[in-house]
Design an enzyme around this catalytic site. Structure first.
Site, PDB file in Angstrom:
ATOM      1  N   GLY A 164     -52.050 -37.296 -26.990  1.00  0.00           N
ATOM      2  CA  GLY A 164     -50.714 -36.840 -26.635  1.00  0.00           C
ATOM      3  C   GLY A 164     -49.586 -37.491 -27.405  1.00  0.00           C
ATOM      4  O   GLY A 164     -48.437 -37.068 -27.282  1.00  0.00           O
ATOM      5  N   GLU A 165     -49.883 -38.532 -28.199  1.00  0.00           N
ATOM      6  CA  GLU A 165     -48.833 -39.153 -29.005  1.00  0.00           C
ATOM      7  C   GLU A 165     -48.311 -38.175 -30.052  1.00  0.00           C
ATOM      8  O   GLU A 165     -49.041 -37.310 -30.547  1.00  0.00           O
ATOM      9  CB  GLU A 165     -49.374 -40.405 -29.697  1.00  0.00           C
ATOM     10  CG  GLU A 165     -49.651 -41.564 -28.755  1.00  0.00           C
ATOM     11  CD  GLU A 165     -50.121 -42.799 -29.503  1.00  0.00           C
ATOM     12  OE1 GLU A 165     -50.200 -42.750 -30.755  1.00  0.00           O
ATOM     13  OE2 GLU A 165     -50.411 -43.813 -28.840  1.00  0.00           O
ATOM     14  N   ARG A 223     -26.697 -35.316 -16.393  1.00  0.00           N
ATOM     15  CA  ARG A 223     -26.285 -35.323 -14.987  1.00  0.00           C
ATOM     16  C   ARG A 223     -26.463 -36.694 -14.339  1.00  0.00           C
ATOM     17  O   ARG A 223     -26.036 -36.901 -13.205  1.00  0.00           O
ATOM     18  CB  ARG A 223     -27.063 -34.250 -14.217  1.00  0.00           C
ATOM     19  CG  ARG A 223     -26.601 -32.844 -14.548  1.00  0.00           C
ATOM     20  CD  ARG A 223     -27.446 -31.774 -13.892  1.00  0.00           C
ATOM     21  NE  ARG A 223     -28.734 -31.615 -14.552  1.00  0.00           N
ATOM     22  CZ  ARG A 223     -29.653 -30.719 -14.192  1.00  0.00           C
ATOM     23  NH1 ARG A 223     -29.409 -29.914 -13.167  1.00  0.00           N
ATOM     24  NH2 ARG A 223     -30.791 -30.625 -14.851  1.00  0.00           N
ATOM     25  N   HIS A 245     -22.277 -32.247 -19.834  1.00  0.00           N
ATOM     26  CA  HIS A 245     -22.020 -32.087 -18.399  1.00  0.00           C
ATOM     27  C   HIS A 245     -20.794 -32.886 -17.971  1.00  0.00           C
ATOM     28  O   HIS A 245     -20.039 -32.448 -17.104  1.00  0.00           O
ATOM     29  CB  HIS A 245     -23.247 -32.533 -17.607  1.00  0.00           C
ATOM     30  CG  HIS A 245     -23.140 -32.273 -16.141  1.00  0.00           C
ATOM     31  ND1 HIS A 245     -22.960 -31.006 -15.624  1.00  0.00           N
ATOM     32  CD2 HIS A 245     -23.162 -33.116 -15.069  1.00  0.00           C
ATOM     33  CE1 HIS A 245     -22.894 -31.072 -14.304  1.00  0.00           C
ATOM     34  NE2 HIS A 245     -22.995 -32.339 -13.939  1.00  0.00           N
ATOM     35  N   ASP A 260     -17.362 -25.013  -8.280  1.00  0.00           N
ATOM     36  CA  ASP A 260     -17.129 -26.218  -7.489  1.00  0.00           C
ATOM     37  C   ASP A 260     -15.869 -26.898  -8.005  1.00  0.00           C
ATOM     38  O   ASP A 260     -15.290 -26.496  -9.026  1.00  0.00           O
ATOM     39  CB  ASP A 260     -18.336 -27.177  -7.538  1.00  0.00           C
ATOM     40  CG  ASP A 260     -18.774 -27.477  -8.959  1.00  0.00           C
ATOM     41  OD1 ASP A 260     -17.914 -27.729  -9.822  1.00  0.00           O
ATOM     42  OD2 ASP A 260     -19.988 -27.440  -9.229  1.00  0.00           O
ATOM     43  N   LYS A 303     -17.647 -26.219  -1.916  1.00  0.00           N
ATOM     44  CA  LYS A 303     -19.018 -26.278  -1.411  1.00  0.00           C
ATOM     45  C   LYS A 303     -19.406 -27.718  -1.147  1.00  0.00           C
ATOM     46  O   LYS A 303     -18.754 -28.663  -1.589  1.00  0.00           O
ATOM     47  CB  LYS A 303     -19.993 -25.647  -2.411  1.00  0.00           C
ATOM     48  CG  LYS A 303     -20.198 -26.461  -3.694  1.00  0.00           C
ATOM     49  CD  LYS A 303     -21.147 -25.783  -4.655  1.00  0.00           C
ATOM     50  CE  LYS A 303     -21.366 -26.654  -5.893  1.00  0.00           C
ATOM     51  NZ  LYS A 303     -22.218 -26.005  -6.899  1.00  0.00           N
ATOM     52  N   ASP A 317     -29.385 -24.387 -13.163  1.00  0.00           N
ATOM     53  CA  ASP A 317     -30.756 -24.899 -13.076  1.00  0.00           C
ATOM     54  C   ASP A 317     -31.599 -23.963 -12.210  1.00  0.00           C
ATOM     55  O   ASP A 317     -32.195 -23.011 -12.700  1.00  0.00           O
ATOM     56  CB  ASP A 317     -30.730 -26.326 -12.531  1.00  0.00           C
ATOM     57  CG  ASP A 317     -32.055 -27.049 -12.705  1.00  0.00           C
ATOM     58  OD1 ASP A 317     -33.067 -26.386 -13.028  1.00  0.00           O
ATOM     59  OD2 ASP A 317     -32.105 -28.274 -12.527  1.00  0.00           O
ATOM     60  N   GLY A 335     -29.598 -21.617  -7.370  1.00  0.00           N
ATOM     61  CA  GLY A 335     -29.297 -21.498  -5.950  1.00  0.00           C
ATOM     62  C   GLY A 335     -27.809 -21.546  -5.665  1.00  0.00           C
ATOM     63  O   GLY A 335     -27.285 -20.724  -4.895  1.00  0.00           O
TER      64      GLY A 335
END
Length: 318
Positions: A43-44, A101, A135, A176, A199, A229, A232
């Site tokens: 996996g390297e 974030r 962000h 928001d 919210k 993301d 929702g």
């Protein structure tokens, strides 16, 4: 674009968004530089630069999106390889900056991962960073090297001016309180009023609409955000706006992460259309008719050309 501005430029790509890298290189009329990014059996990451870069101004296109840690390590290892190969300057073109974030301590003993990532990128040998819609703007200050921070706003403003015959019934909505500045800027570009979703977040990736500040009744609402993301929050906001009397709801975002049940949420929501930029490749079944992707290749190519020739990048914000 003046072809002479491409002299001495080489554009490399890791695996995160090869199509965007190719489009950027094509806009610069240089083609994508020859490199290989693969994996050893354990996996390297195995990195190979297959052409000379000594004394060359090189640009690595690599958003640090999912899988975030793999893509970040690819960027760091390629930067190290190019530095050891004596490239004159290394610019990391990071259309989407992962870990953004996590830019502050919201609770005791929390890490500030965005600062750690900035330090890793600098330590790997990167001389400059070119990114889009961080962000949080203060992340620029986490770096001790120049950071050029592009905006997706002009692309959205241009799209809606061309798509809507009449903007008189349009209202721009901030999802928001933290996104008010971004939404107001789009409203000023389109000369339209602003509404704000109030919210609260009872837990991660969940939100509840408390109130809508402003009038959306009888309007076509455009919700603008930097990141979507799980979708929702946006879907809840769209439902609340429709319940408040809006005619239609449109959404635009710079970075469409669209993880988990995002596509399902969007399909079931009253959102008529979602515009995303191609900073992150859509890896899920993106054939939903509600999603449209706009290219950032020309903007990044123009910025790269200006960095290379020492011209101002501020013109790209117009």
């Amino acid at each position: 674009m003046d072809l002479q501005t491409s002299d001495g430029i080489k554009v490399f790509s890791c695996n995160a968004n090869v199509n965007l890298a190719k489009n950027i290189a094509d806009n610069l009329n240089v083609g994508l530089a020859d490199s290989e990014v693969s994996r050893f059996s354990d996996g390297e990451i195995c990195m190979r630069i297959n052409e000379l870069v000594r004394g060359i101004d090189v640009f690595i296109v690599q958003p640090t999106c999912t899988p975030v840690n793999d893509n970040l390590m690819e960027l760091l290892i390629m930067a190290d390889a190019l530095r050891r190969a004596s490239a004159s300057r290394i610019t990391a073109v990071i259309p989407y900056f992962g870990y953004a974030r996590q830019d502050r301590k919201s609770r005791a003993r929390d890490p500030i991962s965005a600062k750690l990532v900035a330090d890793l990128i600098t330590a790997a040998g990167v001389d400059r960073v070119l990114t889009m819609d961080l962000h949080c703007d203060q992340i620029q200050g986490f770096f001790n090297i120049p950071v050029d921070h592009l905006r997706g706003l002009p692309l959205f403003a241009k799209y809606y001016r061309e798509s809507f015959d009449d903007l008189s019934d349009v209202v721009i909505v901030s999802p928001d309180l933290g996104s008010v500045t971004r939404a107001r800027a789009l409203g000023e570009k389109l000369d339209r009023p602003l509404a704000i979703i109030d919210k609260r977040r009872p837990s991660k990736n969940t939100s509840e609409v408390v109130n809508i500040i402003g009038n959306v009744r009888g309007c076509r609402a455009i919700i603008t955000d930097d990141i979507i993301d799980t979708a929702g929050s946006i879907c809840n906001a769209a439902t609340a706006i429709m319940n408040a009397g809006a005619k239609e709801v449109f959404v635009c975002c710079t970075h469409g992460i669209l993880s988990g049940k995002a596509l399902e949420n969007i399909d079931k929501s009253p959102i008529k259309e979602l515009i995303s930029l191609d900073t992150i490749p859509l890896t899920q079944n993106e054939n939903t008719k509600k999603i449209k992707v706009l290219s950032t290749a020309e903007v990044f190519a123009d910025a790269i050309s200006r960095i290379h020739t020492g011209l101002s990048i501020s013109k790209l914000f117009d």
